[in-house]
Design a protein around this motif. Structure first.
Motif, PDB file in Angstrom:
ATOM      1  N   SER A  62      87.379  46.316  61.906  1.00  0.00           N
ATOM      2  CA  SER A  62      88.483  47.039  62.565  1.00  0.00           C
ATOM      3  C   SER A  62      88.999  46.297  63.792  1.00  0.00           C
ATOM      4  O   SER A  62      88.292  45.461  64.372  1.00  0.00           O
ATOM      5  CB  SER A  62      87.986  48.410  63.020  1.00  0.00           C
ATOM      6  N   ILE A  63      90.226  46.649  64.186  1.00  0.00           N
ATOM      7  CA  ILE A  63      90.795  46.074  65.412  1.00  0.00           C
ATOM      8  C   ILE A  63      89.955  46.506  66.611  1.00  0.00           C
ATOM      9  O   ILE A  63      89.770  45.740  67.559  1.00  0.00           O
ATOM     10  CB  ILE A  63      92.260  46.531  65.609  1.00  0.00           C
ATOM     11  N   ASN A  74     101.395  40.471  70.175  1.00  0.00           N
ATOM     12  CA  ASN A  74     102.358  41.145  69.293  1.00  0.00           C
ATOM     13  C   ASN A  74     102.440  40.535  67.902  1.00  0.00           C
ATOM     14  O   ASN A  74     102.536  41.255  66.916  1.00  0.00           O
ATOM     15  CB  ASN A  74     103.752  41.140  69.924  1.00  0.00           C
ATOM     16  N   ASN A  75     102.439  39.202  67.846  1.00  0.00           N
ATOM     17  CA  ASN A  75     102.486  38.566  66.523  1.00  0.00           C
ATOM     18  C   ASN A  75     101.293  38.995  65.678  1.00  0.00           C
ATOM     19  O   ASN A  75     101.416  39.251  64.489  1.00  0.00           O
ATOM     20  CB  ASN A  75     102.514  37.040  66.655  1.00  0.00           C
ATOM     21  N   LYS A  77      99.698  41.810  65.910  1.00  0.00           N
ATOM     22  CA  LYS A  77      99.888  43.216  65.483  1.00  0.00           C
ATOM     23  C   LYS A  77     100.813  43.303  64.272  1.00  0.00           C
ATOM     24  O   LYS A  77     100.554  44.042  63.330  1.00  0.00           O
ATOM     25  CB  LYS A  77     100.456  44.043  66.632  1.00  0.00           C
ATOM     26  N   LYS A  78     101.902  42.518  64.320  1.00  0.00           N
ATOM     27  CA  LYS A  78     102.868  42.547  63.200  1.00  0.00           C
ATOM     28  C   LYS A  78     102.215  42.075  61.906  1.00  0.00           C
ATOM     29  O   LYS A  78     102.383  42.691  60.860  1.00  0.00           O
ATOM     30  CB  LYS A  78     104.050  41.613  63.509  1.00  0.00           C
ATOM     31  N   TYR A  80      98.995  41.820  61.205  1.00  0.00           N
ATOM     32  CA  TYR A  80      97.882  42.708  60.830  1.00  0.00           C
ATOM     33  C   TYR A  80      98.413  43.895  60.023  1.00  0.00           C
ATOM     34  O   TYR A  80      97.885  44.237  58.970  1.00  0.00           O
ATOM     35  CB  TYR A  80      97.148  43.187  62.084  1.00  0.00           C
ATOM     36  N   LYS A  81      99.483  44.484  60.556  1.00  0.00           N
ATOM     37  CA  LYS A  81     100.046  45.676  59.923  1.00  0.00           C
ATOM     38  C   LYS A  81     100.472  45.398  58.478  1.00  0.00           C
ATOM     39  O   LYS A  81     100.265  46.201  57.584  1.00  0.00           O
ATOM     40  CB  LYS A  81     101.259  46.128  60.750  1.00  0.00           C
ATOM     41  N   LYS A  82     101.029  44.232  58.267  1.00  0.00           N
ATOM     42  CA  LYS A  82     101.552  43.913  56.936  1.00  0.00           C
ATOM     43  C   LYS A  82     100.451  43.429  55.973  1.00  0.00           C
ATOM     44  O   LYS A  82     100.463  43.771  54.799  1.00  0.00           O
ATOM     45  CB  LYS A  82     102.635  42.824  57.094  1.00  0.00           C
ATOM     46  N   CYS A  84      96.779  43.127  56.499  1.00  0.00           N
ATOM     47  CA  CYS A  84      95.338  43.384  56.634  1.00  0.00           C
ATOM     48  C   CYS A  84      94.970  44.795  56.186  1.00  0.00           C
ATOM     49  O   CYS A  84      95.736  45.712  56.414  1.00  0.00           O
ATOM     50  CB  CYS A  84      94.898  43.164  58.073  1.00  0.00           C
ATOM     51  N   LYS A 117      89.370  42.240  52.449  1.00  0.00           N
ATOM     52  CA  LYS A 117      89.786  43.445  51.730  1.00  0.00           C
ATOM     53  C   LYS A 117      88.729  43.929  50.738  1.00  0.00           C
ATOM     54  O   LYS A 117      88.726  45.084  50.332  1.00  0.00           O
ATOM     55  CB  LYS A 117      91.078  43.103  50.973  1.00  0.00           C
ATOM     56  N   ILE A 199     107.963  38.199  58.231  1.00  0.00           N
ATOM     57  CA  ILE A 199     107.486  39.160  59.226  1.00  0.00           C
ATOM     58  C   ILE A 199     107.719  38.644  60.647  1.00  0.00           C
ATOM     59  O   ILE A 199     108.140  39.385  61.537  1.00  0.00           O
ATOM     60  CB  ILE A 199     105.968  39.449  59.031  1.00  0.00           C
TER      61      ILE A 199
END
Ligand code: TXA
Ligand code: MG
Length: 311
Positions: A62-63, A74-75, A77-78, A80-82, A84, A117, A199
């Motif tokens: 986890s983060i 920020n990069n 986060k972007k 990771y969201k897409k 991970c 994953k 992204i």
């Protein structure tokens, strides 16, 4: 795949005692140990015969756990969201307060991190109170492992236990993106570069020749079956193993298909399996037919190019 909880328990016990095990991931199998333990991390380097200056990737659940060790931006986060959990590795700044063993990154202030994953390994990570350092489970410069049997083929009984997770579904290592300064792709892999560009709204390209050796794994002579490999071969020598991506009218027993219809994702999945099969059959050399240099083809060509550079 059903998760065998007694195998998870057994894995935890070995890892808690600062020893290493093989773990499945969707990219390739890893040789894993407690990333906070000098002893466990030293053991990984020793088993792999890996040069000490080639840093390891650390695997998190986890983060929240990552934040104990790294600065996030920020990069990150972007992406990771897409992507991970998934086949992408980030290079981030290590926090001074981090407990990561100094051997992981050879005393450097950056860390490669990844969120696998594969459900079996996620289950394992969820019962540990430390992240796992895990390079690919192969002797340095040899072919990566994509199954439990491959890990056995590489290390024999030297690795106490390999957690079974079936065949790795992607079959190529993760894509590595450095997010320390301007984002940079350091290794092609399981996430295609064009998806990352979308992204981040960038136009990064991968050119291994442009990158100073930031990741020693980018050195030549990697992923090698230990025999010569020739690329872009139309007509192979009679005794060569011939690697193909498109079905021929007649097939010979030295013909090895990565895919029969130029499906490059399928070809990536089969690459290491086929290379290992050929390696164990005593061919004098390998010829490979031309593989288109786009999508996963680019990553396959990168691996084959390095494998073709014998030491
Ligand atoms: O898919 C994968 O990434 C697999 C699975 C097991 O997670 N792991 C893997 O690890 O491929 P390995 O050790 O075989 O490759 C890691 C690469 C190496 O080329 C290493 O040099 C680079 O990551 N690396 C590690 N830490 C780094 C850092 N701080 N800066 C730049 N490169 C780094
Ligand atoms: Mg490797």
């Amino acid at each position: 795949m059903k998760i065998n909880l007694s195998n998870i328990k057994k894995s935890k016990k070995i890892l808690d005692s600062n020893d290493c095990i093989g773990i499945p991931t969707e990219t390739v199998y890893g040789l894993a140990g407690n990333a906070y333990s000098d002893k466990a991390v030293s053991r990984i380097f020793e088993l792999k015969k890996r040069p000490k200056n080639n840093p390891l990737i650390v695997h998190y659940i986890s983060i929240d756990m990552l934040k104990n060790d790294c600065e996030i931006n920020n990069n990150f986060k972007k992406l990771y969201k897409k992507f991970c959990p998934g086949p992408i590795t980030f290079i981030l700044k290590l926090k001074k307060s981090s407990h990561i063993s100094k051997y992981v990154s050879n005393n450097k202030n950056t860390l490669a991190v990844r969120f696998p994953k594969h459900l079996v390994t996620r289950k394992l990570l969820s019962v540990l109170d430390y992240p796992l350092a895990a390079p690919s489970a192969n002797i340095s410069n040899s072919i990566s492992s994509v199954s439990k049997e491959d890990v056995k083929d590489e290390f024999g009984n030297k690795v106490k236990f390999v957690l079974n997770g079936g065949r790795s579904s992607i079959g190529l290592e993760s894509t590595i993106v450095s997010l320390i300064k301007k984002p940079e792709v350091l290794r092609l892999g399981g996430v295609e570069i064009k998806k990352i560009n979308k992204i981040l709204k960038k136009k990064m390209i991968f050119n291994s020749k442009n990158i100073k050796v930031k990741a020693p794994g980018q050195n030549k002579f990697h992923y090698s079956p230990g025999i010569p490999i020739k690329l872009n071969v139309k007509i192979p020598k009679k005794n060569d193993a011939y690697i193909l991506i498109e079905k021929r009218k007649t097939s010979y027993k030295n013909y090895y298909y990565l895919t029969k219809n130029k499906n490059l994702k399928e070809a990536a999945k089969n690459l290491y399996k086929v290379l290992r099969m050929i390696k164990n059959k005593n061919y004098p050399s390998i010829s490979v037919e031309k593989i288109p240099n786009h999508g996963f083809g680019e990553a396959i060509n990168e691996r084959l190019y390095k494998a073709s550079k014998l030491k």
